[in-house]
Design an enzyme around this catalytic site. Sequence first.
Site, PDB file in Angstrom:
ATOM      1  N   GLU A  84       4.186 -10.613  37.785  1.00 14.80           N
ATOM      2  CA  GLU A  84       3.232 -11.655  37.968  1.00 14.80           C
ATOM      3  C   GLU A  84       3.956 -13.063  37.923  1.00 14.80           C
ATOM      4  O   GLU A  84       5.187 -13.133  37.960  1.00 14.80           O
ATOM      5  CB  GLU A  84       2.140 -11.738  36.852  1.00 14.80           C
ATOM      6  CG  GLU A  84       2.651 -12.092  35.559  1.00 14.80           C
ATOM      7  CD  GLU A  84       1.691 -11.628  34.263  1.00 14.80           C
ATOM      8  OE1 GLU A  84       0.963 -10.883  34.268  1.00 14.80           O
ATOM      9  OE2 GLU A  84       1.950 -12.459  33.160  1.00 14.80           O
TER      10      GLU A  84
ATOM     11  N   HIS B 282      -1.947 -14.832  30.198  1.00 10.81           N
ATOM     12  CA  HIS B 282      -0.735 -14.467  29.487  1.00 10.81           C
ATOM     13  C   HIS B 282       0.252 -15.783  29.320  1.00 10.81           C
ATOM     14  O   HIS B 282       0.419 -16.559  30.097  1.00 10.81           O
ATOM     15  CB  HIS B 282       0.587 -13.543  30.395  1.00 10.81           C
ATOM     16  CG  HIS B 282      -0.285 -12.287  30.470  1.00 10.81           C
ATOM     17  ND1 HIS B 282       0.039 -11.273  31.458  1.00 10.81           N
ATOM     18  CD2 HIS B 282      -1.029 -11.604  29.481  1.00 10.81           C
ATOM     19  CE1 HIS B 282      -0.528 -10.229  31.335  1.00 10.81           C
ATOM     20  NE2 HIS B 282      -1.390 -10.288  30.324  1.00 10.81           N
TER      21      HIS B 282
ATOM     22  N   LYS C 208       0.884  -1.130  -0.037  1.00  8.63           N
ATOM     23  CA  LYS C 208       0.088   0.085   0.064  1.00  8.63           C
ATOM     24  C   LYS C 208       0.947   1.115  -0.061  1.00  8.63           C
ATOM     25  O   LYS C 208       0.218   2.263   0.271  1.00  8.63           O
ATOM     26  CB  LYS C 208      -0.867  -0.199   1.197  1.00  8.63           C
ATOM     27  CG  LYS C 208      -2.137  -1.267   1.213  1.00  8.63           C
ATOM     28  CD  LYS C 208      -3.107  -0.855   2.076  1.00  8.63           C
ATOM     29  CE  LYS C 208      -4.306  -1.969   2.021  1.00  8.63           C
ATOM     30  NZ  LYS C 208      -5.247  -2.030   2.779  1.00  8.63           N
TER      31      LYS C 208
ATOM     32  N   ILE D 264       3.074  -4.611  20.005  1.00 14.07           N
ATOM     33  CA  ILE D 264       1.814  -4.714  21.051  1.00 14.07           C
ATOM     34  C   ILE D 264       1.389  -6.241  20.230  1.00 14.07           C
ATOM     35  O   ILE D 264       0.417  -6.771  21.558  1.00 14.07           O
ATOM     36  CB  ILE D 264       0.607  -3.657  20.330  1.00 14.07           C
ATOM     37  CG1 ILE D 264       1.272  -2.232  20.183  1.00 14.07           C
ATOM     38  CG2 ILE D 264      -0.744  -3.893  20.950  1.00 14.07           C
ATOM     39  CD1 ILE D 264       1.464  -1.998  21.802  1.00 14.07           C
TER      40      ILE D 264
END
Lengths: 291, 278
Positions: free
Chosen positions: A209, A248, A43, A96
């Site tokens: 975590e 996750h 594009k 991301i």
Amino acid sequence: MSVLVNKQSKIIVQGFTGGEGTFHATQMIEFGTQVVGGVTPGKGGTTHLDRPVFNTVREAVKATGANVSIVFVPPAFAADAIMEAADAGIALIVAITEGIPTRDMIQVKEYLKDKNCRLIGPNCPGVITAGECKVGIMPGFVFKQGRVGIVSKSGTLTYEAADQVAKAGLGVSTAIGIGGDPIIGTTTREAIELFMNDPDTDGIVMIGEIGGSLEAEAANWIKNNGNKKPVVGFIAGQTAPPGRRMGHAGAIIGGADDTAAAKMKIMRECGITVCDSPADIGITMAKILAK
Amino acid sequence: MSVLLNRNTGRNIIMYSTEGGMNIEDVAHNTPHLIFKEEVDPSVGLQSFQARNIAFNLGLSGNAFKEMVKFVVALYNCYVQTDSAMFEINPLFKTSDDKIIAVDAKVTLDDNGLFRHPSYEALRDKMEEDPTEVEASENELNYVKLDGNVGCMVNGAGLAMATMDIIKLAGGDPANFLDVGGTANAARVEKAFRIILKDPNVKAILVNIFGGIVRCDRVAQGIVDAYKNIGEIKVPIIIRLQGTNAEEAKKIIDESGLKVYSAIQLKEAADLVAKVLA
């Protein structure tokens, strides 16, 4: 001055014309981020959101002088997109994309080893310098300007922490979402190091975590470097059962060192103020900085 | 013998020991010199010398040595080509005629690599899985069943784990992990409620949504609609909506006439959980 991104950062969006890319690029532009163009192979030569579209990252860098890239490319092609950005000389790549195979990320990590660039993520909300520059998918208004740095493996917990910090009368310098995958570009320790060296950051919120040893590594580094700034920590998954993946890809308890309890213990031993409850992150930081 | 990712280095390792059949963590703790590792450099892949190292360290010679070298190379190639996250071969036998045989194996696949292997789907035996988890995954909800008494519905994996922790600190036990993802619309919220309510142990539900780009008032309306569609929900529900339009959202919940508790701050939500359990 904060870390990683600021008003001068020039951002290109890889996967610019896709649904995610379009939506979040629009949000970033509204926030005031300098989005100078995007890349969608095939594009090139068109415009999108009033910005030029390029076929390759090299062309985009040459034409716009971009130094930051944000990657919204789907998982099957994301590793390739990250390596393309690194090859084109992009200094900061924010990935991301969630769901990149580990096999691909092993190759990416190896490829980036001798390149002069930093990768944030993948599977992360991105990076935001409050009031200046948002390179990510986070709600910008939550991040009030201030002097607390945030490093986190989780997206919504980052917003939660930023919100609590604001409610406690403080604000955020930069927030870095490092991502929840087993292989990520920038570790907790590296993000902490950036904040320790940033004259505009007074305190650091470190959110981890279950799974892996990034928090332990960061905690040891903090201690060995003299605990120069106060660090408030929280580890999500104190009630997570072993052997189950909690959302996750990297959030799984494999061995004893992976548990929240083990991580909290070592963090406390290294002089970090660890909150048992995620509701206490903001007030804890406010109390420490008021001293 | 195991093949797995060393998360510290971002490289695959082959880990092996002659002390098979035992808890490898105990071996690592008590006799660390009996655990060997070969890390694979991703730029060149597994090298022959590494396979030989393994065979020598296992004390093999002659034909058995050659067979082990072949076995290690084949095992590693298989691990990579199948996008596996872990191979655990235990026990691994050398037979009296010097053959190397994997007698039992545990294989974990990398979920993120599944798109490259569409044939694996046919091998999935849903009967072996928790039916509620299967239903949730078919609805693209990330759900893990646990054995507590307070259900939860959250957006984002980290906040979902943190919400489970909040429930524990408030005196309950989490009944599940559930990440509804970024688009917490009425249909998804309804499905999530129905899945949580399948568990008869659930005595209360905590909904914790941090509305970023998704506006809280929309989520609130979704919750109200879902609630009404389901009919009567007998357990108390605590709804915490924070972020964009949180005040409007609280108003929608409070004025809906539903028997629910609403909160904006996480601390308030935690206190409400403690209150309904008391």
